[in-house]
Design a protein around this motif. Sequence first.
Motif, PDB file in Angstrom:
ATOM      1  N   ALA A 169      -1.071  14.834  -6.091  1.00  0.00           N
ATOM      2  CA  ALA A 169      -0.301  14.876  -7.334  1.00  0.00           C
ATOM      3  C   ALA A 169       0.322  13.528  -7.683  1.00  0.00           C
ATOM      4  O   ALA A 169       0.939  13.380  -8.728  1.00  0.00           O
ATOM      5  CB  ALA A 169       0.795  15.933  -7.220  1.00  0.00           C
ATOM      6  N   GLY A 170       0.162  12.528  -6.794  1.00  0.00           N
ATOM      7  CA  GLY A 170       0.688  11.202  -7.068  1.00  0.00           C
ATOM      8  C   GLY A 170       2.064  10.934  -6.503  1.00  0.00           C
ATOM      9  O   GLY A 170       2.639   9.869  -6.730  1.00  0.00           O
ATOM     10  N   LYS A 171       2.611  11.883  -5.736  1.00  0.00           N
ATOM     11  CA  LYS A 171       3.915  11.671  -5.111  1.00  0.00           C
ATOM     12  C   LYS A 171       3.766  10.646  -3.987  1.00  0.00           C
ATOM     13  O   LYS A 171       2.905  10.782  -3.119  1.00  0.00           O
ATOM     14  CB  LYS A 171       4.461  12.983  -4.554  1.00  0.00           C
ATOM     15  CG  LYS A 171       5.799  12.835  -3.875  1.00  0.00           C
ATOM     16  CD  LYS A 171       6.287  14.150  -3.290  1.00  0.00           C
ATOM     17  CE  LYS A 171       7.580  13.914  -2.525  1.00  0.00           C
ATOM     18  NZ  LYS A 171       7.984  15.101  -1.777  1.00  0.00           N
TER      19      LYS A 171
ATOM     20  N   SER B 256      -3.907   2.829  -2.629  1.00  0.00           N
ATOM     21  CA  SER B 256      -3.299   4.105  -2.249  1.00  0.00           C
ATOM     22  C   SER B 256      -4.164   4.808  -1.213  1.00  0.00           C
ATOM     23  O   SER B 256      -5.383   4.873  -1.364  1.00  0.00           O
ATOM     24  CB  SER B 256      -3.157   5.015  -3.473  1.00  0.00           C
ATOM     25  OG  SER B 256      -2.357   4.410  -4.451  1.00  0.00           O
ATOM     26  N   PHE B 257      -3.517   5.335  -0.182  1.00  0.00           N
ATOM     27  CA  PHE B 257      -4.181   6.140   0.836  1.00  0.00           C
ATOM     28  C   PHE B 257      -3.848   7.598   0.556  1.00  0.00           C
ATOM     29  O   PHE B 257      -2.673   7.950   0.395  1.00  0.00           O
ATOM     30  CB  PHE B 257      -3.687   5.765   2.239  1.00  0.00           C
ATOM     31  CG  PHE B 257      -4.257   4.487   2.770  1.00  0.00           C
ATOM     32  CD1 PHE B 257      -5.197   4.515   3.788  1.00  0.00           C
ATOM     33  CD2 PHE B 257      -3.854   3.258   2.270  1.00  0.00           C
ATOM     34  CE1 PHE B 257      -5.729   3.334   4.292  1.00  0.00           C
ATOM     35  CE2 PHE B 257      -4.378   2.078   2.754  1.00  0.00           C
ATOM     36  CZ  PHE B 257      -5.319   2.119   3.777  1.00  0.00           C
ATOM     37  N   ILE B 258      -4.876   8.438   0.496  1.00  0.00           N
ATOM     38  CA  ILE B 258      -4.687   9.867   0.269  1.00  0.00           C
ATOM     39  C   ILE B 258      -5.236  10.585   1.500  1.00  0.00           C
ATOM     40  O   ILE B 258      -6.421  10.530   1.780  1.00  0.00           O
ATOM     41  CB  ILE B 258      -5.449  10.350  -0.982  1.00  0.00           C
ATOM     42  CG1 ILE B 258      -5.212   9.446  -2.189  1.00  0.00           C
ATOM     43  CG2 ILE B 258      -5.123  11.821  -1.262  1.00  0.00           C
ATOM     44  CD1 ILE B 258      -3.834   9.452  -2.739  1.00  0.00           C
ATOM     45  N   LYS B 259      -4.331  11.246   2.248  1.00  0.00           N
ATOM     46  CA  LYS B 259      -4.753  11.990   3.433  1.00  0.00           C
ATOM     47  C   LYS B 259      -5.206  13.376   3.016  1.00  0.00           C
ATOM     48  O   LYS B 259      -4.555  14.015   2.190  1.00  0.00           O
ATOM     49  CB  LYS B 259      -3.620  12.105   4.439  1.00  0.00           C
ATOM     50  CG  LYS B 259      -3.210  10.799   5.076  1.00  0.00           C
ATOM     51  CD  LYS B 259      -2.136  11.058   6.092  1.00  0.00           C
ATOM     52  CE  LYS B 259      -1.488   9.779   6.552  1.00  0.00           C
ATOM     53  NZ  LYS B 259      -0.419  10.027   7.523  1.00  0.00           N
ATOM     54  N   LEU B 260      -6.271  13.830   3.610  1.00  0.00           N
ATOM     55  CA  LEU B 260      -6.744  15.186   3.358  1.00  0.00           C
ATOM     56  C   LEU B 260      -6.214  16.083   4.455  1.00  0.00           C
ATOM     57  O   LEU B 260      -6.196  15.707   5.629  1.00  0.00           O
ATOM     58  CB  LEU B 260      -8.275  15.212   3.328  1.00  0.00           C
ATOM     59  CG  LEU B 260      -8.902  14.252   2.320  1.00  0.00           C
ATOM     60  CD1 LEU B 260     -10.411  14.322   2.406  1.00  0.00           C
ATOM     61  CD2 LEU B 260      -8.449  14.582   0.917  1.00  0.00           C
ATOM     62  N   THR B 261      -5.761  17.264   4.103  1.00  0.00           N
ATOM     63  CA  THR B 261      -5.262  18.191   5.099  1.00  0.00           C
ATOM     64  C   THR B 261      -6.213  19.371   5.206  1.00  0.00           C
ATOM     65  O   THR B 261      -6.640  19.917   4.192  1.00  0.00           O
ATOM     66  CB  THR B 261      -3.855  18.706   4.736  1.00  0.00           C
ATOM     67  OG1 THR B 261      -3.892  19.250   3.420  1.00  0.00           O
ATOM     68  CG2 THR B 261      -2.847  17.582   4.786  1.00  0.00           C
TER      69      THR B 261
ATOM     70  N   ILE C 274       0.866  -1.186   0.000  1.00  0.00           N
ATOM     71  CA  ILE C 274       0.000   0.000   0.000  1.00  0.00           C
ATOM     72  C   ILE C 274       0.894   1.224   0.000  1.00  0.00           C
ATOM     73  O   ILE C 274       2.040   1.173   0.459  1.00  0.00           O
ATOM     74  CB  ILE C 274      -0.965   0.019   1.203  1.00  0.00           C
ATOM     75  CG1 ILE C 274      -0.200   0.068   2.514  1.00  0.00           C
ATOM     76  CG2 ILE C 274      -1.906  -1.164   1.178  1.00  0.00           C
ATOM     77  CD1 ILE C 274      -1.048   0.461   3.682  1.00  0.00           C
ATOM     78  N   LYS C 275       0.357   2.312  -0.520  1.00  0.00           N
ATOM     79  CA  LYS C 275       1.142   3.537  -0.625  1.00  0.00           C
ATOM     80  C   LYS C 275       0.358   4.709  -0.063  1.00  0.00           C
ATOM     81  O   LYS C 275      -0.852   4.776  -0.227  1.00  0.00           O
ATOM     82  CB  LYS C 275       1.472   3.816  -2.086  1.00  0.00           C
ATOM     83  CG  LYS C 275       2.289   2.722  -2.726  1.00  0.00           C
ATOM     84  CD  LYS C 275       2.511   2.965  -4.197  1.00  0.00           C
ATOM     85  CE  LYS C 275       3.282   1.794  -4.774  1.00  0.00           C
ATOM     86  NZ  LYS C 275       3.567   1.943  -6.179  1.00  0.00           N
ATOM     87  N   ASP C 276       1.060   5.595   0.591  1.00  0.00           N
ATOM     88  CA  ASP C 276       0.510   6.903   0.953  1.00  0.00           C
ATOM     89  C   ASP C 276       0.954   7.841  -0.147  1.00  0.00           C
ATOM     90  O   ASP C 276       2.145   7.907  -0.461  1.00  0.00           O
ATOM     91  CB  ASP C 276       1.049   7.390   2.293  1.00  0.00           C
ATOM     92  CG  ASP C 276       0.411   6.676   3.470  1.00  0.00           C
ATOM     93  OD1 ASP C 276      -0.590   5.977   3.276  1.00  0.00           O
ATOM     94  OD2 ASP C 276       0.929   6.822   4.589  1.00  0.00           O
TER      95      ASP C 276
END
Length: 129
Positions: free
Chosen positions: A11-13, A119-124, A5-7
């Motif tokens: 932008a996909g970084k 993929s995990f995308i954190k919201l800030t 899994i990826k954080d």
Amino acid sequence: MIITIKDETFAGKILQELDLEFDTTTVTMKDIITSRVTKEVEEYNKKLPQFFNGLVEPTHAEKTLNGFKLKNKAVIDAEKQVFVALHAFQSNAFFVLVNNVQSESLEQQVELSTHTKISFIKLTPLVGG
């Protein structure tokens, strides 16, 4: 089955990667989040480094550029972290993409294969709003 899994940023970084092992090829989103958080906490608790780089902030920690810094270096409760992470998912604090499709619920079934991309995308939160 082992899945990486990826954080990631919007932008996909790629910020970090973590390998998770599952006994079956069909799991739920809840299983994925639980497995991820449990592994992060176990790895942290083994070494007790200065910073915790996990999905959600532990109790009594402050957010820093290097991760979450616990005020008193202590063992983190994995069960509490899982509860916070599941609630955060349901509250849209982060979202999960499985093969580039956003997961909608904890009960969603995911078929794992060697080609599954999670993929995990954190919201800030925005400052001042």
